[in-house]
Scaffold this motif. Structure first.
Motif, mmCIF file in Angstrom:
data_model
loop_
_atom_site.group_PDB
_atom_site.id
_atom_site.type_symbol
_atom_site.label_atom_id
_atom_site.label_comp_id
_atom_site.label_asym_id
_atom_site.label_seq_id
_atom_site.Cartn_x
_atom_site.Cartn_y
_atom_site.Cartn_z
ATOM 1 N N TYR A 221 4.995 -3.169 9.075
ATOM 2 C CA TYR A 221 5.861 -2.506 8.100
ATOM 3 C C TYR A 221 7.169 -2.075 8.745
ATOM 4 N N ASN A 222 7.037 -1.432 9.917
ATOM 5 C CA ASN A 222 8.216 -0.888 10.575
ATOM 6 C C ASN A 222 9.044 -1.951 11.287
ATOM 7 N N LEU A 223 8.374 -3.019 11.727
ATOM 8 C CA LEU A 223 9.066 -4.005 12.550
ATOM 9 C C LEU A 223 9.585 -5.188 11.722
ATOM 10 N N ILE A 224 8.767 -5.633 10.761
ATOM 11 C CA ILE A 224 9.095 -6.898 10.106
ATOM 12 C C ILE A 224 9.654 -6.697 8.695
ATOM 13 N N THR A 225 8.825 -6.134 7.820
ATOM 14 C CA THR A 225 9.300 -5.990 6.449
ATOM 15 C C THR A 225 8.625 -4.832 5.734
ATOM 16 N N ASP A 226 9.374 -4.115 4.930
ATOM 17 C CA ASP A 226 8.772 -3.004 4.198
ATOM 18 C C ASP A 226 8.005 -3.493 2.959
ATOM 19 N N GLN A 227 7.835 -4.839 2.878
ATOM 20 C CA GLN A 227 6.961 -5.400 1.853
ATOM 21 C C GLN A 227 5.496 -5.292 2.256
ATOM 22 N N THR A 228 5.273 -4.950 3.537
ATOM 23 C CA THR A 228 3.907 -4.894 4.053
ATOM 24 C C THR A 228 3.092 -3.827 3.317
ATOM 25 N N VAL A 229 1.849 -4.193 2.989
ATOM 26 C CA VAL A 229 0.942 -3.214 2.376
ATOM 27 C C VAL A 229 0.350 -2.356 3.482
ATOM 28 N N THR A 230 0.577 -1.043 3.409
ATOM 29 C CA THR A 230 0.046 -0.159 4.437
ATOM 30 C C THR A 230 -1.036 0.742 3.852
ATOM 31 N N THR A 231 -1.789 1.361 4.753
ATOM 32 C CA THR A 231 -2.807 2.317 4.315
ATOM 33 C C THR A 231 -2.154 3.429 3.511
ATOM 34 N N TRP A 232 -1.051 3.921 4.064
ATOM 35 C CA TRP A 232 -0.345 5.017 3.408
ATOM 36 C C TRP A 232 0.062 4.641 1.986
ATOM 37 N N GLY A 233 0.476 3.416 1.798
ATOM 38 C CA GLY A 233 0.962 3.000 0.493
ATOM 39 C C GLY A 233 -0.152 2.674 -0.496
ATOM 40 N N LEU A 234 -1.266 2.134 -0.008
ATOM 41 C CA LEU A 234 -2.288 1.615 -0.923
ATOM 42 C C LEU A 234 -3.435 2.594 -1.177
ATOM 43 N N VAL A 235 -3.853 3.264 -0.102
ATOM 44 C CA VAL A 235 -5.081 4.056 -0.188
ATOM 45 C C VAL A 235 -4.787 5.476 -0.657
ATOM 46 N N GLY A 236 -5.727 6.028 -1.415
ATOM 47 C CA GLY A 236 -5.682 7.455 -1.728
ATOM 48 C C GLY A 236 -4.696 7.850 -2.798
ATOM 49 N N GLU A 237 -4.623 7.064 -3.876
ATOM 50 C CA GLU A 237 -3.723 7.448 -4.973
ATOM 51 C C GLU A 237 -4.198 8.739 -5.631
ATOM 52 N N GLY A 238 -5.506 8.775 -5.943
ATOM 53 C CA GLY A 238 -6.046 9.975 -6.572
ATOM 54 C C GLY A 238 -6.378 11.053 -5.547
ATOM 55 N N ILE A 239 -7.006 10.596 -4.469
ATOM 56 C CA ILE A 239 -7.457 11.560 -3.459
ATOM 57 C C ILE A 239 -6.561 11.420 -2.236
ATOM 58 N N PHE A 240 -5.621 12.337 -2.119
ATOM 59 C CA PHE A 240 -4.585 12.244 -1.095
ATOM 60 C C PHE A 240 -5.159 12.220 0.316
ATOM 61 N N VAL A 241 -6.231 13.001 0.563
ATOM 62 C CA VAL A 241 -6.750 13.114 1.936
ATOM 63 C C VAL A 241 -7.237 11.786 2.501
ATOM 64 N N LEU A 242 -7.585 10.834 1.614
ATOM 65 C CA LEU A 242 -8.064 9.535 2.094
ATOM 66 C C LEU A 242 -7.051 8.852 3.000
ATOM 67 N N LYS A 243 -5.773 9.135 2.773
ATOM 68 C CA LYS A 243 -4.718 8.538 3.592
ATOM 69 C C LYS A 243 -4.883 8.912 5.058
ATOM 70 N N PHE A 244 -5.545 10.044 5.316
ATOM 71 C CA PHE A 244 -5.637 10.524 6.696
ATOM 72 C C PHE A 244 -6.932 10.094 7.386
ATOM 73 N N ILE A 245 -7.746 9.305 6.699
ATOM 74 C CA ILE A 245 -9.029 8.907 7.307
ATOM 75 C C ILE A 245 -8.855 8.143 8.621
ATOM 76 N N PRO A 246 -7.995 7.104 8.667
ATOM 77 C CA PRO A 246 -7.877 6.350 9.922
ATOM 78 C C PRO A 246 -7.480 7.231 11.107
ATOM 79 N N ILE A 247 -6.447 8.030 10.937
ATOM 80 C CA ILE A 247 -5.979 8.850 12.064
ATOM 81 C C ILE A 247 -7.023 9.889 12.446
ATOM 82 N N SER A 248 -7.746 10.419 11.435
ATOM 83 C CA SER A 248 -8.809 11.386 11.755
ATOM 84 C C SER A 248 -9.911 10.711 12.564
ATOM 85 N N LEU A 249 -10.239 9.486 12.195
ATOM 86 C CA LEU A 249 -11.257 8.738 12.945
ATOM 87 C C LEU A 249 -10.862 8.609 14.411
#
Lengths: 272, 258
Positions: A221-249
């Motif tokens: 996303y940061n290097l090539i194109t902002d068209q990239t689907v990221t965890t931040w963009g896709l995951v956790g629409e309803g439940i915001f905390v889900l976005k933090f699962i990878p980093i918490s892991l």
């Protein structure tokens, strides 16, 4: 234990010297020597690109698919090399551990040093490749190191945890080999995540909860194109905390691994 | 099952004449019985209620004190626990029961040539070994010529260690080891080094230590015990059976086989 005590002068000297030795010994006796660090991911890239990019048409309309693939392979190789070396580190350095008293974590960290150096060199190739692909340098490139730190932290955590178990049960390194091969397909490296989304969006969301997938997608996303689907963009629409699962892991695995390692390391000299 | 862990403390008190104090020291080893390595066997052992290891008592309640500046020999047959004692003292093994108090700074080496790698050159091995002894690169740069000269290996430093004869390797290791600085020196069977002439150098070195440094020396050579040691300790089956005059201990040691 405070940071200055852990990283005292003695440990720093040892860390540097062990890393240097590992690095020197790795490619000794081979004609191309250090060039292999570059060649391995590049050759893997060529093979995978021919199979999945050219014949199987996995690009799914992704812009700069080849660069996408190369970035994924470089980061993935870094992760596998780090964990592979880290888990084996205690066993490989058994002679030292049996004969001299020193902090054992130094061995694990130094064993990942070569992988870090290799990554540095491979990233230069990625950047050159990006520029050749017509991608303009942007401020978002400065965010790439954060994803790499995250990936490295995960690799260290796994190395500490499994490396400690591997001292007694050598099966662990074989299990890890199989696991990492399986995981290769669960991380969007040879296929773009959009392909999975086309079939099942929830499956794509689950895949992106994996910290490795998250880190790789973020780098793209940061290097090539902002068209990239990221965890931040896709995951956790309803439940915001889900976005933090990878980093918490990553944080949990690193802390858990380090604590477990510290507790077990007292007995390594007897068991290794 | 958690293993119990004894106490090992390192402190620095110039007013205390005791360098090392060992109180009721115990150490057991768990020796894996019939292939207890591997997950499968561990799993079956648990099912069958087999422990998967045998406990062997190696140190069995040791008590002794060593004063600062003493040169103490530790003797005993193979398997009497000498090397284990040294490893517990230097912190490689954790004591299981009892306590060790160390007053001062312990030189962290046990055997010669720890970390030596056959694929590295003599020079590279010196720096690696030095790092293990806690020396920085700058310190090593300063010491390097002296080390090489003492080892008499000036012409071989850029060759790989695997091309050294075993005598040359030990000479190199010994020459680095004697650079180590600390209040307490622990040596395991390092006197038998090199040819007669080099041996002479080593003996001079040990004589120079005498009275200036706390030394613990493990050896099977009774001549060395009588020549260098102020005191000797005899170990049998993990216990101190004699502690005192080196000559008497050396005699008792020789009688172990009668």
């Amino acid at each position: 234990m405070s940071i200055p005590r852990v990283l005292n002068q003695k440990n720093r000297i040892l860390l540097k010297e062990l890393t240097k030795t590992d690095f020197k010994l790795r490619y000794q006796g081979s004609v191309l020597g250090y060039l292999w660090a570059l060649l391995r991911p590049l050759l893997m890239f060529v093979v995978l690109y021919i199979v999945f990019g050219y014949f199987l048409r996995f690009n799914d309309g992704t812009p700069h698919f080849s660069l996408y693939l190369l970035t994924g392979i470089v980061l993935w190789s870094f992760f596998t090399e780090c964990t592979g070396q880290g888990i084996q580190a205690m066993v490989m350095r058994g002679d030292l551990i049996r004969k001299i008293s020193f902090p054992k974590w130094v061995v694990v960290v130094s064993s990942t040093g070569t992988a870090l150096i290799n990554l540095g060199i491979n990233l230069i190739v990625v950047v050159v490749f990006a520029l050749l692909n017509g991608i303009m340098p942007s401020w978002s490139w400065l965010l790439v190191p954060f994803s790499i730190v995250e990936l490295y932290a995960l690799a260290l955590g796994i190395s500490f945890l499994f490396g400690a178990i591997n001292v007694k049960y050598r099966d662990i390194s074989s299990i890890w080999d199989v696991l990492i091969q399986a995981m290769f397909y669960a991380v969007p490296i040879i296929y773009p995540i959009s392909m999975v989304m086309g079939i099942s969006e929830s499956a794509a969301k689950v895949l992106l909860l994996n910290p490795i997938a998250q880190a790789i997608q973020d780098v793209r996303y940061n290097l090539i194109t902002d068209q990239t689907v990221t965890t931040w963009g896709l995951v956790g629409e309803g439940i915001f905390v889900l976005k933090f699962i990878p980093i918490s892991l990553v944080v949990v695995i690193l802390i858990w691994g380090a604590l477990y390692f510290r507790r077990k390391s007292k007995f390594f000299a007897e068991e290794v | 099952m958690r293993r119990t862990v004894g106490r090992r403390v390192v402190y620095n008190d110039d007013n205390n004449p005791i360098a090392i104090k060992v109180v009721n020291l115990h150490k057991d080893f768990r020796l894996p019985t019939e292939k207890a390595w591997g997950l499968k066997q561990a799993f079956f052992n648990r099912l069958k209620g087999v422990k998967g290891f045998k406990t062997q008592k190696v140190l069995n309640g040791l008590d002794f004190e060593i004063e600062k500046g003493e040169f103490v020999g530790i003797v005993g047959r193979n398997g009497s626990g000498k090397s284990t004692l040294l490893k517990v003292l230097s912190g490689i093994y954790v004591p299981q029961k009892g306590a060790i108090e160390i007053n001062g700074n312990l030189v962290p080496f046990i055997e010669l040539g720890v970390g030596f790698n056959p694929d590295l050159t003599g020079r590279e091995n010196i720096y690696m070994n030095g790092a293990l002894l806690g020396f920085s690169n700058a310190e090593m740069d300063k010491m390097y010529p002296k080390i090489v000269k003492f080892a008499e290996l000036e012409d071989f430093m850029d060759q790989k260690l695997k091309n050294y004869s075993s005598g040359m390797q030990v000479r190199l290791a010994f020459s680095i080891a004697i650079r180590a600085k600390g209040d307490i020196l622990i040596l395991d069977e390092v006197l038998a080094v090199g040819d007669a002439e080099f041996q002479q150098k080593c003996n001079d070195y040990f004589r120079s230590l005498h009275g200036n440094q706390t030394v613990i020396l493990v050896t099977h050579n009774m001549e060395n015990v009588e020549e260098f040691c102020d005191r000797a300790i005899l170990l049998e089956k993990g216990k101190v059976t004699m502690d005192g005059d080196p000559k008497k201990v050396a005699e008792a040691y020789k009688k172990l086989w009668d």
